[in-house]
Design an enzyme around this catalytic site. Sequence first.
Site, PDB file in Angstrom:
ATOM      1  N   LYS A  39       1.035  -0.266   0.391  1.00  0.00           N
ATOM      2  CA  LYS A  39      -0.102   0.078  -0.001  1.00  0.00           C
ATOM      3  C   LYS A  39       0.479   1.317  -0.255  1.00  0.00           C
ATOM      4  O   LYS A  39       1.493   1.785   1.103  1.00  0.00           O
ATOM      5  CB  LYS A  39      -1.173   0.051   1.276  1.00  0.00           C
ATOM      6  CG  LYS A  39      -1.677   1.556   0.967  1.00  0.00           C
ATOM      7  CD  LYS A  39      -2.113   1.762   2.156  1.00  0.00           C
ATOM      8  CE  LYS A  39      -1.789   2.765   2.868  1.00  0.00           C
ATOM      9  NZ  LYS A  39      -1.787   4.074   1.802  1.00  0.00           N
ATOM     10  N   GLY A  93      -4.983   3.244  -1.331  1.00  0.00           N
ATOM     11  CA  GLY A  93      -5.847   3.947  -0.475  1.00  0.00           C
ATOM     12  C   GLY A  93      -5.249   4.537   0.945  1.00  0.00           C
ATOM     13  O   GLY A  93      -4.084   4.683   1.019  1.00  0.00           O
ATOM     14  N   GLY A 125      -4.047   5.109   4.701  1.00  0.00           N
ATOM     15  CA  GLY A 125      -3.754   4.519   5.763  1.00  0.00           C
ATOM     16  C   GLY A 125      -4.499   4.283   6.580  1.00  0.00           C
ATOM     17  O   GLY A 125      -4.820   3.263   7.482  1.00  0.00           O
ATOM     18  N   VAL A 176      -7.684   1.140   4.310  1.00  0.00           N
ATOM     19  CA  VAL A 176      -6.844  -0.049   3.956  1.00  0.00           C
ATOM     20  C   VAL A 176      -5.604  -0.126   4.287  1.00  0.00           C
ATOM     21  O   VAL A 176      -5.107  -1.605   5.086  1.00  0.00           O
ATOM     22  CB  VAL A 176      -6.613   0.020   2.274  1.00  0.00           C
ATOM     23  CG1 VAL A 176      -5.430  -0.222   2.086  1.00  0.00           C
ATOM     24  CG2 VAL A 176      -7.712   0.444   1.404  1.00  0.00           C
ATOM     25  N   GLY A 177      -4.632   0.586   4.815  1.00  0.00           N
ATOM     26  CA  GLY A 177      -3.599   0.166   5.573  1.00  0.00           C
ATOM     27  C   GLY A 177      -3.651  -0.399   7.045  1.00  0.00           C
ATOM     28  O   GLY A 177      -3.499  -1.323   7.065  1.00  0.00           O
ATOM     29  N   GLU A 203      10.883   1.433   9.816  1.00  0.00           N
ATOM     30  CA  GLU A 203      11.540   2.955   9.182  1.00  0.00           C
ATOM     31  C   GLU A 203      10.918   4.465   9.161  1.00  0.00           C
ATOM     32  O   GLU A 203      10.146   4.349   9.067  1.00  0.00           O
ATOM     33  CB  GLU A 203      12.459   2.714   7.633  1.00  0.00           C
ATOM     34  CG  GLU A 203      12.434   1.178   7.766  1.00  0.00           C
ATOM     35  CD  GLU A 203      14.423   0.981   8.270  1.00  0.00           C
ATOM     36  OE1 GLU A 203      14.526   1.380   8.334  1.00  0.00           O
ATOM     37  OE2 GLU A 203      15.024  -0.262   8.557  1.00  0.00           O
ATOM     38  N   CYS A 242      14.531  11.224   5.275  1.00  0.00           N
ATOM     39  CA  CYS A 242      14.561  10.880   6.551  1.00  0.00           C
ATOM     40  C   CYS A 242      15.751  11.151   7.635  1.00  0.00           C
ATOM     41  O   CYS A 242      15.497  11.400   8.398  1.00  0.00           O
ATOM     42  CB  CYS A 242      14.024   9.561   6.616  1.00  0.00           C
ATOM     43  SG  CYS A 242      14.284   8.139   5.482  1.00  0.00           S
ATOM     44  N   GLU A 262      10.551  16.416  13.937  1.00  0.00           N
ATOM     45  CA  GLU A 262      11.277  16.142  12.357  1.00  0.00           C
ATOM     46  C   GLU A 262      10.080  17.404  11.754  1.00  0.00           C
ATOM     47  O   GLU A 262       8.827  17.502  11.949  1.00  0.00           O
ATOM     48  CB  GLU A 262      10.639  15.026  12.465  1.00  0.00           C
ATOM     49  CG  GLU A 262      11.231  14.616  11.048  1.00  0.00           C
ATOM     50  CD  GLU A 262      10.936  13.130  10.564  1.00  0.00           C
ATOM     51  OE1 GLU A 262       9.684  12.379   9.988  1.00  0.00           O
ATOM     52  OE2 GLU A 262      12.149  12.612   9.404  1.00  0.00           O
TER      53      GLU A 262
HETATM   54  P1  NAD Z   1       2.726   8.757   6.777  1.00  0.00           P
HETATM   55  O1  NAD Z   1       3.524   8.381   8.149  1.00  0.00           O
HETATM   56  O2  NAD Z   1       1.990   9.959   6.934  1.00  0.00           O
HETATM   57  O3  NAD Z   1       2.916   7.546   5.957  1.00  0.00           O
HETATM   58  C1  NAD Z   1       3.259   6.838   5.381  1.00  0.00           C
HETATM   59  C2  NAD Z   1       2.193   6.199   5.401  1.00  0.00           C
HETATM   60  O4  NAD Z   1       1.682   4.877   6.361  1.00  0.00           O
HETATM   61  C3  NAD Z   1       1.604   5.990   4.168  1.00  0.00           C
HETATM   62  O5  NAD Z   1       1.746   4.806   2.916  1.00  0.00           O
HETATM   63  C4  NAD Z   1       0.069   6.179   4.721  1.00  0.00           C
HETATM   64  O6  NAD Z   1      -0.660   5.853   4.137  1.00  0.00           O
HETATM   65  C5  NAD Z   1       0.191   5.320   6.012  1.00  0.00           C
HETATM   66  N1  NAD Z   1      -0.783   5.349   7.342  1.00  0.00           N
HETATM   67  C6  NAD Z   1      -0.083   6.053   7.784  1.00  0.00           C
HETATM   68  N2  NAD Z   1      -1.427   5.874   9.597  1.00  0.00           N
HETATM   69  C7  NAD Z   1      -1.554   4.353   9.116  1.00  0.00           C
HETATM   70  C8  NAD Z   1      -2.528   3.377   9.980  1.00  0.00           C
HETATM   71  N3  NAD Z   1      -2.873   3.809  10.341  1.00  0.00           N
HETATM   72  N4  NAD Z   1      -2.028   2.347   9.356  1.00  0.00           N
HETATM   73  C9  NAD Z   1      -1.898   2.054   7.723  1.00  0.00           C
HETATM   74  N5  NAD Z   1      -1.543   2.487   7.325  1.00  0.00           N
HETATM   75  C10 NAD Z   1      -1.238   4.111   7.819  1.00  0.00           C
HETATM   76  O7  NAD Z   1       4.806   8.843   6.604  1.00  0.00           O
HETATM   77  P2  NAD Z   1       4.628  10.261   5.179  1.00  0.00           P
HETATM   78  O8  NAD Z   1       3.856  12.038   5.369  1.00  0.00           O
HETATM   79  O9  NAD Z   1       4.193   9.628   3.626  1.00  0.00           O
HETATM   80  O10 NAD Z   1       6.640  10.452   5.143  1.00  0.00           O
HETATM   81  C11 NAD Z   1       6.536  10.943   5.458  1.00  0.00           C
HETATM   82  C12 NAD Z   1       7.498  10.341   7.668  1.00  0.00           C
HETATM   83  O11 NAD Z   1       8.610   9.185   7.160  1.00  0.00           O
HETATM   84  C13 NAD Z   1       8.697  11.203   8.293  1.00  0.00           C
HETATM   85  O12 NAD Z   1       8.770  10.702   9.340  1.00  0.00           O
HETATM   86  C14 NAD Z   1       9.721  10.572   7.109  1.00  0.00           C
HETATM   87  O13 NAD Z   1      11.190  10.453   8.061  1.00  0.00           O
HETATM   88  C15 NAD Z   1       9.203   9.044   7.649  1.00  0.00           C
HETATM   89  N6  NAD Z   1      10.473   7.756   6.323  1.00  0.00           N
HETATM   90  C16 NAD Z   1      11.207   7.650   6.801  1.00  0.00           C
HETATM   91  C17 NAD Z   1      12.211   6.688   6.247  1.00  0.00           C
HETATM   92  C18 NAD Z   1      13.358   5.632   6.495  1.00  0.00           C
HETATM   93  O14 NAD Z   1      13.848   5.122   5.928  1.00  0.00           O
HETATM   94  N7  NAD Z   1      13.659   5.674   8.433  1.00  0.00           N
HETATM   95  C19 NAD Z   1      12.224   6.912   5.040  1.00  0.00           C
HETATM   96  C20 NAD Z   1      11.069   8.011   4.279  1.00  0.00           C
HETATM   97  C21 NAD Z   1      10.839   8.735   5.929  1.00  0.00           C
END
Ligand code: NAD
Length: 476
Positions: A172, A203, A205, A208-209, A247, A281, A381
């Site tokens: 997803k 979809g 988070g 669907v997530g 991650e 990140c 962050e």
């Molecule tokens: P986000 O946490 O908002 O979303 C990440 C993913 O999680 C999306 O696909 C989202 O739909 C899904 N998601 C969110 N809530 C969920 C839930 N309750 N259940 C299931 N799925 C859910 O993050 P973002 O805004 O897309 O990305 C930025 C963040 O990602 C930053 O905090 C960044 O540091 C982190 N990041 C970490 C790494 C790493 O390798 N450590 C790499 C890139 C980004």
Amino acid sequence: MHVHNDLYIGGSWVPTTSTAVIEVVNPATEQVIATVPAASTGDADAAVRAARAAFTSWSQLAVDERVDYVERIAAAMAERAEEIAATVSAEQGMPMANARRVQAGLPITVMQSYVAIGRDHARAEPERVGHSVVVEEPIGVCTFITPWNYPLHQIVGKVAPALVAGCTMVLKPSSETPLNAFVLAEIIDSVGLPAGVFNLVTGAGRTVGEALCVHPDVDMISITGSTEAGARIAELGAPSIKRICQELGGKSANVILDGADLTKAVPAGIAGMMLNCGQTCTALTRMIVPRSRQDEVVDLAVTALGALSMGDPGSDDNFLGPLVSASQKRTVQDYIRLGIEEGARLVAGGPADPEGYDVGYYVQPTIFADVDNSMRIAQEEIFGPVLCIIPVDGEEEAITVANDSPYGLSGAVWADTDDHAVAVARRLQTGQVMVNGGRFNPLAPFGGYKTSGNGRELGRAGLDEFLETKAIQMPV
Ligand code: NAD
């Protein structure tokens, strides 16, 4: 405009059972460039069932045959590299020169890296411990939840080792940047990967997530995303004891010690931090410098920032594009206002929209000096082009400040000698450290300490995440 009506489930493009769609917006033009399904939880269930049905035969296929598929996928990705770069650039905003290198080149490199790693894995003899034979087996069906900042790299970092290990999977992707995942699914389809091994569901988070994270047929969840989402997903997977690989976020320190060559350390720190407009990140967002040399650092930093051109991501000449979304732009500008309120000294940029950018989610790249590490701009962050320069008195304080963070993803040390830098690097509580300009290595284990996550991706360590260990006791 590209309309995707179908999801990739069980080796076919199948219509979603939902009528809702997600609009994909180009952050430079603010125009909707595509729609993808906002799938239903029923679609998520169908995808997991397809992955479960494919698991037995895929996991029992010879490792070398699985690696052959990875090799074909890598080759097909390389053929479509320019399209991948343009796709991510259009949905995410990174200018093309960097997008070719990072958004297309890096995932292709990582997919290719698992060919050699997979061949080694195929040849590895099981370990013997006394009268036991220790074998490694795929963990099972995996859910992959991925973000928008390096979208295909983060997908491939999971998909490639999972294929080698013999796992099946449901992806997803982020709703901001789903289009590159459709390209990958087309590639996977074109190489004839057995039906159900890889499934794509788009979809929200929360719906669907979450359905993919609580599903009883899922054995492992790997998420790259925010620390909040990572924590929530661990909760969702806990009752059924799923393996969770996270991650997550970062607030990494760039420790520049007194003997370091500032003329190298500071421009390198600015270029690395501002790549992808700070939406990285591992971005080195806290530059920790000797107080007596802060003025020199500020001059070098402002000059280096001035050399980075901002503008149309389609042009090969720009380094800085827009941020990914309107909400990300609001968040970043709010943090810049907060930094001013907290008493940090603004030395470049600011919270106003950059001049001449009425359209697009552009923000001014910003540098604060005289930042105290307890300020929220130094602790939280921001995920945008905002650098905090933090003056300290001496090496011990530099190390203490670097470690005074809830995160522990990356870091850097610049010192007079490599040995000195390594000695300091060993004291940083973080999953990666670059010393004296050492570059990112896509074969090295990647992951976080503290709230930056659990588990490691990339290289051999990334494959280990997808393996279970079985001890077979032989008669003696
Ligand atoms: P986000 O946490 O908002 O979303 C990440 C993913 O999680 C999306 O696909 C989202 O739909 C899904 N998601 C969110 N809530 C969920 C839930 N309750 N259940 C299931 N799925 C859910 O993050 P973002 O805004 O897309 O990305 C930025 C963040 O990602 C930053 O905090 C960044 O540091 C982190 N990041 C970490 C790494 C790493 O390798 N450590 C790499 C890139 C980004």
